[in-house]
Design an enzyme around this catalytic site. Sequence first.
Site, short mmCIF file in Angstrom:
data_model
loop_
_atom_site.label_atom_id
_atom_site.label_comp_id
_atom_site.label_asym_id
_atom_site.label_seq_id
_atom_site.Cartn_x
_atom_site.Cartn_y
_atom_site.Cartn_z
N HIS A 243 14.42 1.95 10.52
CA HIS A 243 13.88 2.34 11.83
C HIS A 243 14.02 1.17 12.80
O HIS A 243 13.78 0.02 12.43
CB HIS A 243 12.40 2.73 11.71
CG HIS A 243 12.16 3.85 10.75
ND1 HIS A 243 11.80 3.62 9.43
CD2 HIS A 243 12.21 5.19 10.91
CE1 HIS A 243 11.66 4.79 8.81
NE2 HIS A 243 11.90 5.75 9.68
N ASP B 119 15.54 -2.98 8.76
CA ASP B 119 14.78 -1.77 8.48
C ASP B 119 15.55 -0.56 9.00
O ASP B 119 16.28 -0.65 9.99
CB ASP B 119 13.42 -1.87 9.18
CG ASP B 119 12.43 -0.80 8.75
OD1 ASP B 119 11.53 -1.11 7.94
OD2 ASP B 119 12.53 0.35 9.23
N HIS C 132 7.07 -2.07 14.71
CA HIS C 132 6.90 -1.03 15.74
C HIS C 132 5.78 -1.34 16.73
O HIS C 132 5.63 -0.65 17.74
CB HIS C 132 6.62 0.34 15.11
CG HIS C 132 7.76 0.88 14.32
ND1 HIS C 132 9.04 0.99 14.82
CD2 HIS C 132 7.81 1.37 13.04
CE1 HIS C 132 9.83 1.51 13.89
NE2 HIS C 132 9.11 1.74 12.81
#
Length: 308
Positions: free
Chosen positions: A163, A161, A124
């Site tokens: 996300h 993942d 991220h």
Amino acid sequence: MTLLLTHSACLDHLTPPGHPERPDRLRAVAEVLGEERFTPLARSEAPEGSLDSVMLCHGELYVGELRHIAPTSGLVYIDGDTSMSPGTWEAVMRGVGGAVAAADAVMSGEHPNAFVAVRPPGHHAEASRPMGFCFFDNAAIAARHAQRKFGIGRVAVVDFDVHHGNGTQDIFWADPSVMYCSTHQMPLFPGTGSRGERGEHDTIVNAPLAPEDGGAQFRSAFDNLILPQLEKFGPELVIISAGFDAHYRDPLASLNLRADDFGWVTRKLLDLADRHAGGRVVSVLEGGYDLQGLKESVAAHVTALMGA
């Protein structure tokens, strides 16, 4: 022989009570990989990474600011999800160093593949912004390092993942030499990753999954979208952002993958690497917040790597 890189300093990144990204995650990984069936792993400590490596993907001003705010006591909150403790900086730099060392070991032929068991995760972290538990993007840094040091033209970063890896997408959005592929639940944090987000050179491949989707939909996304795009791209190194929070037990999302789905996708990526990349695969731990699900999934993933 598969290389395992990890470091106890990654336990010293402390988060607030009740936070899902906690040291017990890495203890769970160490516990399962300490079982007898994983004895053949080549084990090494992740070295500390260099700021030069970090700045292959992150701006100098951002790196300096993050270093400056790292606390000597207590917690510093960067956003609602992301905080730093006195041990965070070394943990983050061990993650960078582990990913870079794995790329070196695999590109030099010392090991066919590697798994980097570190925390905090990285996918991220955008070029100039930490978020979602992440500070520096280990997988992206490993990709750029391999290109710079070994002169390879094409690297794939494959992210399963739950996300979306907005940071990796941000870093490589305009880079035709890196293909970023992701399966992820949508809608879900961070809100990016629609199928229409394809980058400036059509090298971003997003395959969003709906809440409650399971192994059939996950495997279909790889078979019908991601793997064909990777075949056309022909990567010379495959890097996996290995998050295991799409497991059905995970508390942060609602996909329904089982451990054998992670084993399946790992074998698929190993086969692809055999065809295009001399078998070279580097896997870096991202998410996975249910400890039992994490152990089962890591075991399936690393077993597949060892079978290459």
